[in-house]
Write a protein that holds these residues in place. Structure first.
Motif, PDB file in Angstrom:
ATOM      1  N   THR A  94     -35.611  12.915 -13.509  1.00 21.38           N
ATOM      2  CA  THR A  94     -35.170  14.238 -13.949  1.00 21.38           C
ATOM      3  C   THR A  94     -34.398  14.950 -12.843  1.00 21.38           C
ATOM      4  O   THR A  94     -33.282  15.425 -13.061  1.00 21.38           O
ATOM      5  CB  THR A  94     -36.390  15.100 -14.346  1.00 21.38           C
ATOM      6  OG1 THR A  94     -37.180  14.354 -15.264  1.00 21.38           O
ATOM      7  CG2 THR A  94     -35.980  16.400 -14.977  1.00 21.38           C
ATOM      8  N   VAL A  95     -35.006  14.992 -11.654  1.00 24.71           N
ATOM      9  CA  VAL A  95     -34.340  15.708 -10.563  1.00 24.71           C
ATOM     10  C   VAL A  95     -33.006  15.024 -10.246  1.00 24.71           C
ATOM     11  O   VAL A  95     -31.976  15.677 -10.043  1.00 24.71           O
ATOM     12  CB  VAL A  95     -35.258  15.775  -9.313  1.00 24.71           C
ATOM     13  CG1 VAL A  95     -34.516  16.368  -8.136  1.00 24.71           C
ATOM     14  CG2 VAL A  95     -36.496  16.603  -9.636  1.00 24.71           C
ATOM     15  N   VAL A 143     -38.000  20.834 -19.192  1.00 22.57           N
ATOM     16  CA  VAL A 143     -37.345  22.073 -19.639  1.00 22.57           C
ATOM     17  C   VAL A 143     -37.546  23.244 -18.650  1.00 22.57           C
ATOM     18  O   VAL A 143     -36.564  23.831 -18.187  1.00 22.57           O
ATOM     19  CB  VAL A 143     -37.766  22.445 -21.080  1.00 22.57           C
ATOM     20  CG1 VAL A 143     -37.317  23.858 -21.436  1.00 22.57           C
ATOM     21  CG2 VAL A 143     -37.184  21.444 -22.057  1.00 22.57           C
ATOM     22  N   PRO A 144     -38.803  23.570 -18.281  1.00 21.93           N
ATOM     23  CA  PRO A 144     -38.926  24.671 -17.314  1.00 21.93           C
ATOM     24  C   PRO A 144     -38.309  24.338 -15.961  1.00 21.93           C
ATOM     25  O   PRO A 144     -37.737  25.210 -15.295  1.00 21.93           O
ATOM     26  CB  PRO A 144     -40.441  24.893 -17.187  1.00 21.93           C
ATOM     27  CG  PRO A 144     -41.100  23.795 -17.912  1.00 21.93           C
ATOM     28  CD  PRO A 144     -40.102  23.132 -18.797  1.00 21.93           C
ATOM     29  N   LEU A 145     -38.403  23.057 -15.577  1.00 20.63           N
ATOM     30  CA  LEU A 145     -37.789  22.673 -14.300  1.00 20.63           C
ATOM     31  C   LEU A 145     -36.277  22.880 -14.378  1.00 20.63           C
ATOM     32  O   LEU A 145     -35.658  23.417 -13.461  1.00 20.63           O
ATOM     33  CB  LEU A 145     -38.108  21.197 -13.995  1.00 20.63           C
ATOM     34  CG  LEU A 145     -37.673  20.726 -12.617  1.00 20.63           C
ATOM     35  CD1 LEU A 145     -38.502  21.413 -11.535  1.00 20.63           C
ATOM     36  CD2 LEU A 145     -37.814  19.214 -12.472  1.00 20.63           C
ATOM     37  N   GLY A 146     -35.702  22.459 -15.500  1.00 22.01           N
ATOM     38  CA  GLY A 146     -34.253  22.600 -15.674  1.00 22.01           C
ATOM     39  C   GLY A 146     -33.825  24.056 -15.668  1.00 22.01           C
ATOM     40  O   GLY A 146     -32.822  24.412 -15.054  1.00 22.01           O
ATOM     41  N   THR A 162     -29.863  18.020 -22.413  1.00 21.66           N
ATOM     42  CA  THR A 162     -29.228  16.706 -22.295  1.00 21.66           C
ATOM     43  C   THR A 162     -30.073  15.798 -21.406  1.00 21.66           C
ATOM     44  O   THR A 162     -30.414  14.668 -21.777  1.00 21.66           O
ATOM     45  CB  THR A 162     -27.809  16.843 -21.669  1.00 21.66           C
ATOM     46  OG1 THR A 162     -27.053  17.733 -22.477  1.00 21.66           O
ATOM     47  CG2 THR A 162     -27.116  15.511 -21.575  1.00 21.66           C
ATOM     48  N   VAL A 163     -30.412  16.314 -20.234  1.00 19.34           N
ATOM     49  CA  VAL A 163     -31.207  15.502 -19.303  1.00 19.34           C
ATOM     50  C   VAL A 163     -32.578  15.195 -19.919  1.00 19.34           C
ATOM     51  O   VAL A 163     -33.092  14.074 -19.817  1.00 19.34           O
ATOM     52  CB  VAL A 163     -31.336  16.232 -17.944  1.00 19.34           C
ATOM     53  CG1 VAL A 163     -32.364  15.556 -17.050  1.00 19.34           C
ATOM     54  CG2 VAL A 163     -29.978  16.287 -17.257  1.00 19.34           C
ATOM     55  N   ALA A 180     -33.309  14.789 -23.043  1.00 16.26           N
ATOM     56  CA  ALA A 180     -33.176  13.722 -24.046  1.00 16.26           C
ATOM     57  C   ALA A 180     -32.969  12.365 -23.369  1.00 16.26           C
ATOM     58  O   ALA A 180     -33.560  11.356 -23.794  1.00 16.26           O
ATOM     59  CB  ALA A 180     -32.002  14.032 -24.975  1.00 16.26           C
ATOM     60  N   ILE A 181     -32.182  12.343 -22.299  1.00  9.82           N
ATOM     61  CA  ILE A 181     -31.928  11.066 -21.619  1.00  9.82           C
ATOM     62  C   ILE A 181     -33.213  10.530 -20.979  1.00  9.82           C
ATOM     63  O   ILE A 181     -33.560   9.357 -21.133  1.00  9.82           O
ATOM     64  CB  ILE A 181     -30.820  11.228 -20.543  1.00  9.82           C
ATOM     65  CG1 ILE A 181     -29.486  11.567 -21.220  1.00  9.82           C
ATOM     66  CG2 ILE A 181     -30.683   9.964 -19.715  1.00  9.82           C
ATOM     67  CD1 ILE A 181     -28.351  11.888 -20.268  1.00  9.82           C
ATOM     68  N   VAL A 182     -33.934  11.414 -20.279  1.00  4.90           N
ATOM     69  CA  VAL A 182     -35.180  10.967 -19.642  1.00  4.90           C
ATOM     70  C   VAL A 182     -36.169  10.508 -20.708  1.00  4.90           C
ATOM     71  O   VAL A 182     -36.809   9.454 -20.584  1.00  4.90           O
ATOM     72  CB  VAL A 182     -35.793  12.108 -18.786  1.00  4.90           C
ATOM     73  CG1 VAL A 182     -37.168  11.735 -18.280  1.00  4.90           C
ATOM     74  CG2 VAL A 182     -34.878  12.440 -17.617  1.00  4.90           C
ATOM     75  N   ALA A 183     -36.266  11.273 -21.796  1.00  4.50           N
ATOM     76  CA  ALA A 183     -37.229  10.924 -22.850  1.00  4.50           C
ATOM     77  C   ALA A 183     -36.878   9.560 -23.445  1.00  4.50           C
ATOM     78  O   ALA A 183     -37.762   8.726 -23.668  1.00  4.50           O
ATOM     79  CB  ALA A 183     -37.221  11.990 -23.935  1.00  4.50           C
ATOM     80  N   LYS A 184     -35.604   9.336 -23.680  1.00  6.27           N
ATOM     81  CA  LYS A 184     -35.201   8.051 -24.259  1.00  6.27           C
ATOM     82  C   LYS A 184     -35.607   6.909 -23.325  1.00  6.27           C
ATOM     83  O   LYS A 184     -36.198   5.915 -23.731  1.00  6.27           O
ATOM     84  CB  LYS A 184     -33.678   8.060 -24.492  1.00  6.27           C
ATOM     85  CG  LYS A 184     -33.087   6.764 -24.976  1.00  6.27           C
ATOM     86  CD  LYS A 184     -33.342   6.542 -26.446  1.00  6.27           C
ATOM     87  CE  LYS A 184     -32.971   5.132 -26.868  1.00  6.27           C
ATOM     88  NZ  LYS A 184     -31.640   4.958 -27.380  1.00  6.27           N
ATOM     89  N   GLY A 185     -35.329   7.072 -22.038  1.00 12.56           N
ATOM     90  CA  GLY A 185     -35.648   6.028 -21.060  1.00 12.56           C
ATOM     91  C   GLY A 185     -37.147   5.788 -20.941  1.00 12.56           C
ATOM     92  O   GLY A 185     -37.589   4.696 -20.614  1.00 12.56           O
ATOM     93  N   GLU A 186     -37.935   6.813 -21.207  1.00 10.41           N
ATOM     94  CA  GLU A 186     -39.384   6.702 -21.058  1.00 10.41           C
ATOM     95  C   GLU A 186     -40.078   6.350 -22.365  1.00 10.41           C
ATOM     96  O   GLU A 186     -41.304   6.371 -22.444  1.00 10.41           O
ATOM     97  CB  GLU A 186     -39.945   8.040 -20.546  1.00 10.41           C
ATOM     98  CG  GLU A 186     -39.619   8.343 -19.107  1.00 10.41           C
ATOM     99  CD  GLU A 186     -40.184   7.301 -18.158  1.00 10.41           C
ATOM    100  OE1 GLU A 186     -41.390   7.023 -18.237  1.00 10.41           O
ATOM    101  OE2 GLU A 186     -39.413   6.747 -17.353  1.00 10.41           O
ATOM    102  N   GLY A 187     -39.321   6.078 -23.398  1.00 10.28           N
ATOM    103  CA  GLY A 187     -39.922   5.779 -24.702  1.00 10.28           C
ATOM    104  C   GLY A 187     -40.620   7.009 -25.275  1.00 10.28           C
ATOM    105  O   GLY A 187     -41.592   6.888 -26.025  1.00 10.28           O
ATOM    106  N   ALA A 188     -40.170   8.197 -24.874  1.00 16.09           N
ATOM    107  CA  ALA A 188     -40.830   9.422 -25.341  1.00 16.09           C
ATOM    108  C   ALA A 188     -39.933  10.198 -26.288  1.00 16.09           C
ATOM    109  O   ALA A 188     -40.002  11.421 -26.362  1.00 16.09           O
ATOM    110  CB  ALA A 188     -41.230  10.278 -24.142  1.00 16.09           C
TER     111      ALA A 188
END
Ligand code: ASP
Length: 433
Positions: free
Chosen positions: A101-102, A312-315, A410-411, A413-421
């Protein structure tokens, strides 16, 4: 889709439409009020309109609405993140999610500011500008890297929550979530309570969103009623350049990243983000928009809470691509206006300071300008230069906040996709807006 789900999708769609209508009607109303006094030259009528509308009713409705959204932010982030962390099957995944994420947040910001600097060097919006202005601007000092890092650690959780220090709240919630998942029966009992609280607060978000069409109307009428658009003309190049790069970033960079890194349909993504963007635009605050962003990425994009509650809160706190774009263009603009040449190393300092400053500052209206003063100070540009552009900053603030939250999603969704989440059946569902 079940009857219930299709009913709620329909009512969400209706609400989005109403909010967009509220936004347009509000902007028009405000604009008319703004013009009325000038057109007729009847200051008394104008004064009456302002007192009855923008300074009275709209102020109450708009500020009340923002406060209601804001009041949810801290409890929602706390409760949701504790649940999200505790729900991870393997705590070690947290490190991976955090790093990804970061990394992505930094990458999107670097792209944003590079785009902005390149565009500003090409178009030269500040060249040959008359920079006489008597306004001044108080510079804020950029925090050092050490300060930024030390500040992430909470000393007093009540204090962190009371002051809305998002990074400290995030760290505490993650630690509590980890402790819960290691605490056996006691942890399970407490987690149940957090899960119930999370469901209730999410319901509260939905309830408050029902008044959003009116809140958004009032906010925009209020803002547009005293928007100093008269000052845009001499700065048209700057204004439209920032706007153009913002649109480019939202319409090209994010879709490209979604396609390349996650093979997700960007059009569907953007449609489902409309409501969040309108909220961000109207409030000019990524922070106040957190409840709406969280709700949208979980329920409309299909991201699991274990990822969204963190990203989300981090972003909203550290990822401000739209703000970085404004800072990039503004720095080059001020350098050009004052005839001070900047070298490659100066631009590197701009990128670094802008990124660091965005980590330490919350996403609230106007904060981008404070960050800009830190950037200018670092590269030795006159901070008074801000006075040139601050008059027309409000509208740009609104647009860049919409870009900021789109970047967060956007980020996410990308992280979630990569993590199977990511539940792709939710993401792909036909619900249009
Ligand atoms: N208003 C922006 C946000 O909340 C920050 C800024 O650019 O001023 O994301």
């Amino acid at each position: 889709m079940s009857d219930d789900a299709s009913h709620s999708a329909k009512s969400r769609k209706r609400l989005t439409k109403q909010i967009i209508i509220g936004m347009i009607a509000g902007a028009l109303t405000g604009f008319l009020i703004n013009q009325y006094g000038n057109l007729r030259g009847e200051d008394a009528v104008y004064g009456f309109l302002m007192a009855a509308g923008p300074d009275g009713l709209f102020e109450i409705l708009g500020q009340g609405f923002i406060s209601l959204l804001q009041v949810l932010v801290v409890p929602l982030v706390f409760v949701s993140l504790v649940c999200g962390t505790a729900a991870l099957d393997d705590i070690r995944r947290l490190g991976k999610i955090g790093l990804k994420t970061v990394g992505l947040y930094l990458m999107t910001t670097a792209i944003a500011i590079s785009l902005a600097l390149s565009a500003a060097l090409l178009v030269r919006p500040g060249a040959g500008l008359d920079r006489t202005t008597d306004a001044s601007y108080e510079a804020a000092e950029a925090p050092s890297l050490v300060e930024v890092i030390v500040n992430i650690f909470p000393r007093n959780v009540i204090d962190a929550m009371a002051s809305g220090n998002m990074l400290q709240i995030i760290l505490f919630s993650v630690l509590l979530g980890i402790a819960l998942s290691f605490s056996g029966e006691a942890g399970k009992r407490l987690l149940k309570l957090f899960e119930d609280a999370n469901a209730v607060i999410m319901k509260l978000v939905m309830l408050i969103m029902l008044i959003a069409p009116y809140g958004v109307f009032a906010l925009l009428a209020r803002t547009f009623a005293d928007l100093g658009l008269g000052g845009i003309l001499p700065l048209a190049k700057y204004f439209f350049l920032v706007l153009g790069v913002l649109i480019l970033h939202a319409m090209v960079t994010y879709p490209a990243l979604l396609t390349v890194f996650a093979q997700l349909n960007p059009r569907r993504f953007l449609k489902k983000m409309q409501q969040v963007q309108v909220f961000a635009f109207s409030t000019a605050s990524s922070n106040a928009t957190i409840p709406v962003t969280l709700q949208a990425v979980e329920h409309r994009l299909g991201v699991k809470n274990s990822v969204a509650s963190f990203t989300v809160p981090l972003g909203a706190t550290i990822n401000m691509d739209g703000t970085a774009i404004m800072q990039g263009v503004a720095t080059a603009f001020i350098a050009q206006a004052y005839g001070i040449p900047l070298g490659v190393s100066d631009y590197m300092v701009v990128i670094l300071t802008a990124t660091l400053a965005s980590i330490g500052t919350a996403g609230v209206p106007g904060v981008g300008m404070i960050m800009l003063s830190m950037v200018l100070l670092q590269v030795g540009l006159p901070v008074e230069g801000i006075a040139l552009i601050i008059g027309i900053d409000r509208l740009l603030d609104m647009v860049r906040t919409a870009v900021n939250v789109t970047g967060d999603a956007t980020v996410t969704a990308i992280v979630a996709k990569g993590e199977g989440a990511l539940d792709e059946s939710v993401f792909d569902s036909e619900e249009e807006a």
